[in-house]
Design an enzyme around this catalytic site. Structure first.
Site, PDB file in Angstrom:
ATOM      1  CG  HIS A 171       5.874  11.034 -24.662  1.00 29.90           C
ATOM      2  ND1 HIS A 171       4.496  10.938 -24.777  1.00 29.90           N
ATOM      3  CD2 HIS A 171       6.101  12.033 -23.767  1.00 29.90           C
ATOM      4  CE1 HIS A 171       3.925  11.821 -23.976  1.00 29.90           C
ATOM      5  NE2 HIS A 171       4.873  12.491 -23.354  1.00 29.90           N
ATOM      6  CG  HIS A 194       0.854  15.471 -23.481  1.00 28.28           C
ATOM      7  ND1 HIS A 194       1.564  16.649 -23.584  1.00 28.28           N
ATOM      8  CD2 HIS A 194       1.678  14.592 -22.859  1.00 28.28           C
ATOM      9  CE1 HIS A 194       2.759  16.480 -23.025  1.00 28.28           C
ATOM     10  NE2 HIS A 194       2.846  15.246 -22.586  1.00 28.28           N
ATOM     11  CE  LYS A 252       5.029  17.064 -14.043  1.00 28.44           C
ATOM     12  NZ  LYS A 252       5.253  15.883 -14.878  1.00 28.44           N
ATOM     13  CD  GLU A 295       6.676  16.231 -22.238  1.00 28.46           C
ATOM     14  OE1 GLU A 295       6.177  17.291 -21.794  1.00 28.46           O
ATOM     15  OE2 GLU A 295       6.016  15.192 -22.382  1.00 28.46           O
ATOM     16  NE  ARG A 325       0.315  16.633 -12.572  1.00 31.34           N
ATOM     17  CZ  ARG A 325       1.007  15.837 -11.776  1.00 31.34           C
ATOM     18  NH1 ARG A 325       0.730  15.815 -10.483  1.00 31.34           N
ATOM     19  NH2 ARG A 325       1.977  15.075 -12.232  1.00 31.34           N
ATOM     20  CG  ASN A 364      -1.969  16.383 -19.920  1.00 31.71           C
ATOM     21  OD1 ASN A 364      -1.071  15.560 -19.945  1.00 31.71           O
ATOM     22  ND2 ASN A 364      -2.835  16.460 -18.926  1.00 31.71           N
ATOM     23  CD  GLU A 420      -4.180  15.860 -15.680  1.00 32.90           C
ATOM     24  OE1 GLU A 420      -4.909  15.493 -16.602  1.00 32.90           O
ATOM     25  OE2 GLU A 420      -2.989  15.528 -15.576  1.00 32.90           O
ATOM     26  CG  HIS A 430      -1.442  10.637 -24.925  1.00 32.12           C
ATOM     27  ND1 HIS A 430      -2.017  11.050 -23.741  1.00 32.12           N
ATOM     28  CD2 HIS A 430      -0.104  10.628 -24.691  1.00 32.12           C
ATOM     29  CE1 HIS A 430      -1.077  11.280 -22.847  1.00 32.12           C
ATOM     30  NE2 HIS A 430       0.098  11.032 -23.408  1.00 32.12           N
ATOM     31  NE  ARG A 475      -4.186  -1.896   1.813  1.00 35.98           N
ATOM     32  CZ  ARG A 475      -4.219  -3.038   2.494  1.00 35.98           C
ATOM     33  NH1 ARG A 475      -3.306  -3.294   3.407  1.00 35.98           N
ATOM     34  NH2 ARG A 475      -5.162  -3.925   2.247  1.00 35.98           N
ATOM     35  CE  LYS A 493      -0.763  13.510 -14.614  1.00 33.30           C
ATOM     36  NZ  LYS A 493      -1.062  13.963 -15.978  1.00 33.30           N
TER      37      LYS A 493
END
Length: 368
Positions: free
Chosen positions: A266, A248, A227, A185, A241, A245, A237, A252, A121, A143
């Site tokens: 990427h 993105h 960031k 990026e 946040r 993206n 997010e 994606h 956990r 993330k």
């Protein structure tokens, strides 16, 4: 060494940016942990180049280490390797007070972070990113996750690292293509929220690519500052946040269309996605026509992919690409959310984008 602090209360941590940080890893990790043994998860290419230096840096402070070496590539960010990683860590008897070290690019950082988030956990982990993309983006912000056949990063958790060590010396071992992928990026940060940083990149980007250490440290630091600022405001997010993206949603879909492989890295997808987002913004009357031209001019000057036509091989139709966007995590109530711009350095999130406008931009960009 430059340090950026991510202020998240009892989950706050530092990002150290500088040279020779692998050699200082033991010293810097000692500041957050007194454990005598660390588990390292890495991949084959990185292990050959940097694993021994990290283990020597840990041993200098009396920290023993064992390493799991996984295959390189995006395919490692998947269920089978997640299972292998968790089972290896459990076999090593990793406890909740231990720290797992992720040594690698975004794939290893995301996979290791997800394993750390879910076993017992939640155990602590340290990010030691070895690619430009990971240093400025994926290693910061918590993330973590793996890919599913339906799309990228669809299985994951928010789990902040306890420390990030961005050693810019390791960037010297990257191929030019991989380095420029990470640069996609870096540019994104200027485009979404800091016009002055984008201007700085227009001047200093070539120096950065050529290996100028001061320019690299400055670019990584500014990217991490931006960031960290956004993550502090919106960790999971719910709002701001999503600005991270930028590019993105297009990216994606293109990654899914090209099979998450070497056809399109990427950061290359992010660069093309940013160019498309500015083109879409311009056509919707949100920003001037000069802005997308300037974005494309800088990316081209850096020798990067800019257009859909720059992607090798056939691509799906515009309609199929828009359908692929429907699997994006930013979909809310079936409505696609885009990050658009009112100008360079002034991005915003919106769901108010006509499908036809997106289709037109894609159709115009696809090779005829």
């Amino acid at each position: 060494m430059e340090t950026v602090h991510v202020g998240l209360g009892d989950r706050a941590y530092d990002i150290h940016i500088g040279q020779a940080l692998l050699a200082r890893a033991g010293e810097l990790i000692r500041q957050i942990s007194d454990r005598k043994r660390m588990m390292i998860v890495t991949e084959a290419n990185v292990a050959k180049l940097h694993l021994q230096a990290l283990q020597d840096g840990l041993a200098a402070e009396g920290i023993e280490s064992d390493a799991l070496i996984l295959p390189a590539g995006e395919g490692t960010k998947s269920w089978p390797y997640y299972e292998q990683t968790v089972e290896w860590l459990l076999a090593q008897k990793v406890e909740r007070k231990d720290f797992v070290i992720a040594l690698g690019g975004g794939v290893i950082g995301d996979l290791t972070g997800f394993a750390a988030a879910t076993m017992r956990r939640g155990v602590g982990f340290v990010q030691i990113p070895t690619s430009l993309l990971a240093q400025v983006d994926s290693s910061v912000g918590g993330k973590t996750g793996i890919n599913a056949p339906q799309g990228k990063n669809l299985i994951g958790a928010f789990h902040q690292p306890s420390l990030v060590l961005a050693d810019v010396d390791v960037l010297g071992t990257m191929t030019s293509r991989d380095f420029l992928s990470g640069y996609g990026e870096v540019v994104k940060y200027g485009l979404l929220g800091d016009a002055n940083f984008f201007e700085w990149l227009e001047v200093n980007g070539p120096k950065l690519a050529a290996g100028d250490i001061d320019a690299r440290i400055a670019a990584v630091k500014r990217s991490c500052e931006m960031k960290a600022d956004i993550v502090e405001r919106d960790e999971t997010e719910q709002g701001d946040r999503a600005l991270l993206n930028l590019g993105h949603t297009f990216c994606h879909a293109l990654e899914a269309a090209t099979g998450y492989g070497d056809r399109l890295l990427h950061g290359e997808g992010v660069a093309i996605g940013c160019a498309l987002a500015f083109e879409l913004s311009s056509r919707l009357g949100l920003c001037s026509q000069e802005d997308p031209s300037r974005v494309r001019a800088h990316l081209k000057a850096m020798g990067m992919k800019v257009d859909l036509a720059d992607i090798d091989g056939d691509l799906p139709s515009a309609e199929q690409l828009v359908d692929l966007m429907g699997q994006d995590k930013k979909v809310v109530d079936g409505q696609l959310r885009f990050i658009l711009a009112r100008g360079i350095g002034n991005a915003f999130v919106t769901a108010d984008v006509p499908r036809e406008a997106v289709l037109t931009v894609l159709k115009d960009g696809l090779p005829q």
